[in-house]
Design a protein around this motif. Structure first.
Motif, short mmCIF file in Angstrom:
data_model
loop_
_atom_site.label_atom_id
_atom_site.label_comp_id
_atom_site.label_asym_id
_atom_site.label_seq_id
_atom_site.Cartn_x
_atom_site.Cartn_y
_atom_site.Cartn_z
N SER A 195 0.89 -1.17 0.00
CA SER A 195 0.00 0.00 0.00
C SER A 195 0.92 1.21 0.00
O SER A 195 2.10 1.09 0.33
CB SER A 195 -0.91 0.01 1.24
OG SER A 195 -0.25 0.62 2.32
N GLN A 197 1.34 3.36 2.06
CA GLN A 197 1.26 3.86 3.43
C GLN A 197 2.31 4.92 3.78
O GLN A 197 1.98 6.02 4.20
CB GLN A 197 1.36 2.68 4.41
CG GLN A 197 1.15 3.07 5.86
CD GLN A 197 -0.22 3.66 6.11
OE1 GLN A 197 -1.21 3.25 5.50
NE2 GLN A 197 -0.30 4.66 6.96
N LYS A 200 2.07 8.20 1.71
CA LYS A 200 0.96 9.13 1.99
C LYS A 200 1.21 9.86 3.30
O LYS A 200 0.83 11.02 3.45
CB LYS A 200 -0.39 8.43 1.94
CG LYS A 200 -0.70 7.38 3.00
CD LYS A 200 -2.15 6.92 2.83
CE LYS A 200 -2.50 5.77 3.74
NZ LYS A 200 -3.93 5.44 3.69
N ARG A 219 0.24 -7.81 -2.91
CA ARG A 219 0.57 -8.60 -1.71
C ARG A 219 0.76 -10.06 -2.12
O ARG A 219 -0.14 -10.66 -2.71
CB ARG A 219 -0.53 -8.48 -0.65
CG ARG A 219 -0.62 -7.05 -0.15
CD ARG A 219 -1.60 -6.82 0.96
NE ARG A 219 -1.74 -5.36 1.14
CZ ARG A 219 -2.59 -4.75 1.94
NH1 ARG A 219 -3.40 -5.46 2.67
NH2 ARG A 219 -2.62 -3.44 2.02
N GLN A 233 -6.97 -0.03 -4.28
CA GLN A 233 -7.47 0.66 -3.10
C GLN A 233 -7.88 2.09 -3.44
O GLN A 233 -7.27 2.72 -4.31
CB GLN A 233 -6.37 0.74 -2.03
CG GLN A 233 -6.15 -0.55 -1.27
CD GLN A 233 -5.24 -0.37 -0.06
OE1 GLN A 233 -4.53 0.63 0.05
NE2 GLN A 233 -5.27 -1.31 0.84
N HIS A 445 -2.70 -3.63 12.85
CA HIS A 445 -3.01 -2.90 11.61
C HIS A 445 -1.71 -2.71 10.82
O HIS A 445 -1.46 -3.39 9.86
CB HIS A 445 -3.70 -1.58 11.94
CG HIS A 445 -4.19 -0.84 10.74
ND1 HIS A 445 -4.90 -1.43 9.73
CD2 HIS A 445 -4.08 0.46 10.39
CE1 HIS A 445 -5.19 -0.54 8.81
NE2 HIS A 445 -4.70 0.62 9.17
N HIS A 446 -0.90 -1.77 11.21
CA HIS A 446 0.47 -1.67 10.69
C HIS A 446 1.31 -0.87 11.68
O HIS A 446 0.76 -0.28 12.61
CB HIS A 446 0.52 -1.13 9.26
CG HIS A 446 -0.21 0.16 9.05
ND1 HIS A 446 0.04 1.29 9.77
CD2 HIS A 446 -1.22 0.48 8.21
CE1 HIS A 446 -0.75 2.25 9.37
NE2 HIS A 446 -1.54 1.78 8.44
N ARG A 490 -2.33 7.98 12.90
CA ARG A 490 -0.94 7.53 12.90
C ARG A 490 -0.16 8.12 14.07
O ARG A 490 -0.52 9.18 14.60
CB ARG A 490 -0.23 7.95 11.61
CG ARG A 490 -1.08 7.95 10.37
CD ARG A 490 -1.60 6.58 10.02
NE ARG A 490 -2.34 6.64 8.75
CZ ARG A 490 -3.10 5.69 8.28
NH1 ARG A 490 -3.27 4.56 8.95
NH2 ARG A 490 -3.73 5.82 7.12
N1 ASP Z 1 -2.45 1.24 4.32
C1 ASP Z 1 -3.53 0.66 5.07
C2 ASP Z 1 -3.95 -0.65 4.43
O1 ASP Z 1 -3.62 -0.92 3.30
C3 ASP Z 1 -4.72 1.55 5.17
C4 ASP Z 1 -4.46 2.73 6.04
O2 ASP Z 1 -4.05 2.56 7.20
O3 ASP Z 1 -4.74 3.83 5.59
O4 ASP Z 1 -4.66 -1.42 5.04
#
Ligand code: ASP
Length: 588
Positions: A195, A197, A200, A219, A233, A445-446, A490
């Protein structure tokens, strides 16, 4: 000029006009004196008529054309004697005066009709022909409209679309990366983004304030049904926002899409804590089109000499309203077999049937008296005519199993209606997940997701156990039990980000190596920010009450990750490998 009109354009009021159409032969019918050809393009189908008496040459020419030939036909629009009410052009036909074959066609390997005789494999191999079929074209058109409306809505809300790179750096978190060798940097690899991520977030540091992108993500996961290695996305990020701002903005987008594309006014967007979703539905993406909330029975069902329950960590069940008369013992046995299948993996299923005549029948009547079972009924609010389905075992496992059973009951009882839409925000996911096998934390999540503000002191100072209970400012949008997307507020503070990396098992050097650019950027005035990403393919499917995202992707991969049409992935030749400084040593 190839044509004056599309094949979907002509109506009764056009009668008498001389027109020219171009398109594909859908079907042709030879009725002796008359020959009819249905000519198709993206816009519709128009009937061409040829009369043997009026023009034998032309009629004979028409009889020779086959399915999927490409024709240009000139003629006069006239009212049809037998009209076709199912077709917008069904009141008219073209009395053809000139016919030109623009191209012939081999006989297609399957029928190009709404209902085709072609199986999955052949349709994927000849996807360009499958894409000629109206339902598939409609899906792709729908996708186009959804992308347009998304751009319109977000652009009106001051978001700007920024492209981020596709060749990036591999990171160890999340799924596996697809990697691309670099020819001019021998031995080094790019990764394709899972992504955008980090980019952005950097755009927020740069002051763009509101970013979006309709973007391909990659992925390399083991493919499960309906997963695609590349997918799209609607990716967004916003500065100076709290969770509430993001939820409101994307609730707005979702409403807009339902309204403009489907004419549906969504009602409320309820919110549910992650913990409640798991406790009440056994899932972080509950389908709220129907009830059947879980009820836990440990306090009532233990200590009655039923060893399975006595040994279980959790005894939990659902109540299916008013089905006692329609659900036979055979159905109940079938459900038991269903939960025992390896895909579900349950040991068994206990049922209690509250018959409409007041009697109670259960599979564990030996251990529980009617009074006991009445207590269960009270717990569920069950009445005569209801059936309880109870499962037991280790908490996480049994919740998942019962969640599957709940959905299956929903299917069998017709409670998951394809034209009903129930959105739900699931909030406050755990920040970290502990994995017993690798003995480490993973980001739920990340790694850039912020803990809830109230949990920050506990995160900075707490012990190992405390970390398991931290909640994140993370949210998912779920519609009808399908995860449409998710995001989070974040971390924008270097110290907190470093702590998070440490918890996730990064040494300071490794964190610097992997994410130094981002953490470094945070030292130059990072604004508070957060974002979300919706799965565009999935959103298309859900809006149309369909399950498969493949149907909304023009050229999807099969469930082995292959594109059988172009035959990818494929081997590359030695010259290419040498240029990339790659030596293959493939072990089979
Ligand atoms: N990058 C995250 C995902 O792909 C989405 C996000 O946290 O904005 O799930």
């Amino acid at each position: 000029m190839y044509r004056t009109h599309h094949c979907g354009a002509l109506r009764l009021e056009d009668a008498g006009k001389e027109i020219t159409l171009a398109g594909w032969v859908d079907i042709s019918r030879n009725l002796g004196g008359m020959t009819f050809i249905d000519l198709r393009d993206r816009f519709g189908i128009t009937q061409l008529a040829f009369n043997m008496e009026e023009n034998a040459d032309l009629c004979n020419q028409a009889r020779k054309v086959g399915r999927e030939w490409v024709l240009q036909a000139t003629g006069v629009v006239r009212e049809r004697s037998s009209k076709n009410a199912n077709r917008p052009t069904g009141d008219v036909e073209i009395s053809v005066t000139a016919l030109e074959v623009l191209n012939s066609s081999k006989v297609p390997p399957f029928t190009i009709q709404d209902e085709t005789d072609g199986g999955d494999d052949i349709r994927m191999k000849f996807r360009y022909l499958d894409l000629r079929r109206n339902p598939v074209q409609q899906n792709i058109l729908f996708r186009h409209k959804l992308a347009m409306e998304t751009r319109k809505y977000l652009s009106d809300a001051e978001f700007i679309e920024v492209e981020t790179p596709v060749l990036i750096k591999s990171t160890p978190e999340g799924a596996r990366d697809f990697v691309v060798p670099s020819r001019i940097n021998a031995g080094q690899f790019y990764a394709l983004p899972q992504s955008p991520q980090t980019f952005k977030q950097l755009l927020m540091v740069s002051g763009f304030d509101r970013y979006f992108q309709i973007v391909k993500c990659f992925r390399d996961e083991d493919l499960r049904a309906d997963r695609q290695p590349e997918f799209t996305q609607i990716d967004c990020e916003m500065s100076f926002v709290h969770q509430e701002d993001i939820l409101n903005t994307f609730e707005g987008l979702t409403r807009h899409l339902f309204q403009t594309l489907k004419g549906i006014e969504l009602r409320d967007f309820p919110r549910m804590q992650y913990d409640d979703a798991v406790r009440l539905y056994g899932s972080d993406k509950p389908d709220l089109r129907f009830g059947m909330q879980f009820k836990e029975l440990n306090h009532l069902a233990k200590g009655k000499d039923f060893a399975i329950f006595d040994h279980a960590e959790l005894i939990v069940g659902v109540c299916a309203d008013g089905i006692a008369d329609q659900f036979s013992n055979k159905d109940l046995n079938e459900m038991t077999e269903w939960v025992k299948r390896p895909q579900i993996g349950a040991g068994g299923l206990v049922y209690v049937r509250f018959n409409t005549d007041g009697s109670i029948k259960s599979s564990i009547g030996k251990f529980f008296s009617d009074e006991d079972l009445q207590q269960w009924a009270a717990e569920f609010g069950a009445k005569a005519g209801d059936i309880l389905f109870i499962m037991s075992g280790e908490t996480d496992k049994v919740r998942k199993q019962l969640s599957e059973l709940r959905l299956e009951l929903g299917n069998r009882l017709g409670l998951r209606k394809s034209d009903e839409f129930k959105p739900l925000w699931v909030l406050d996911f755990p920040l970290l997940e502990w994995d017993e096998t690798t003995e480490r934390f993973y980001a739920m999540h990340h790694p850039f997701t912020s803990p809830k503000k109230a949990d920050i002191p506990r995160m900075l100072n707490g012990d190992h156990e405390t970390m398991k209970s931290l909640r994140a400012d993370a949210y998912d949008l779920v519609i009808n039990g399908v995860e449409i997307g998710g995001g989070s507020i974040r971390i924008h503070d270097r110290e907190l980000q470093s702590k998070n990396f440490k918890l996730l098992g990064f040494t300071p050097e490794k964190a610097e190596d992997q994410f130094g650019f981002l953490v470094g950027a945070f030292e130059y005035g990072a604004p508070p920010h957060g974002g979300i990403a919706f799965g565009l393919d999935r959103l298309c499917a859900v809006l149309n009450g369909q399950n498969s995202i493949r149907d909304f992707i023009a050229f999807p991969k099969n469930n082995m990750g292959r594109d059988t049409m172009i035959d990818a992935p494929s081997a590359i030749d030695d010259v290419q490998l040498n240029e990339l400084s790659i030596q293959l040593d493939i072990k089979k």
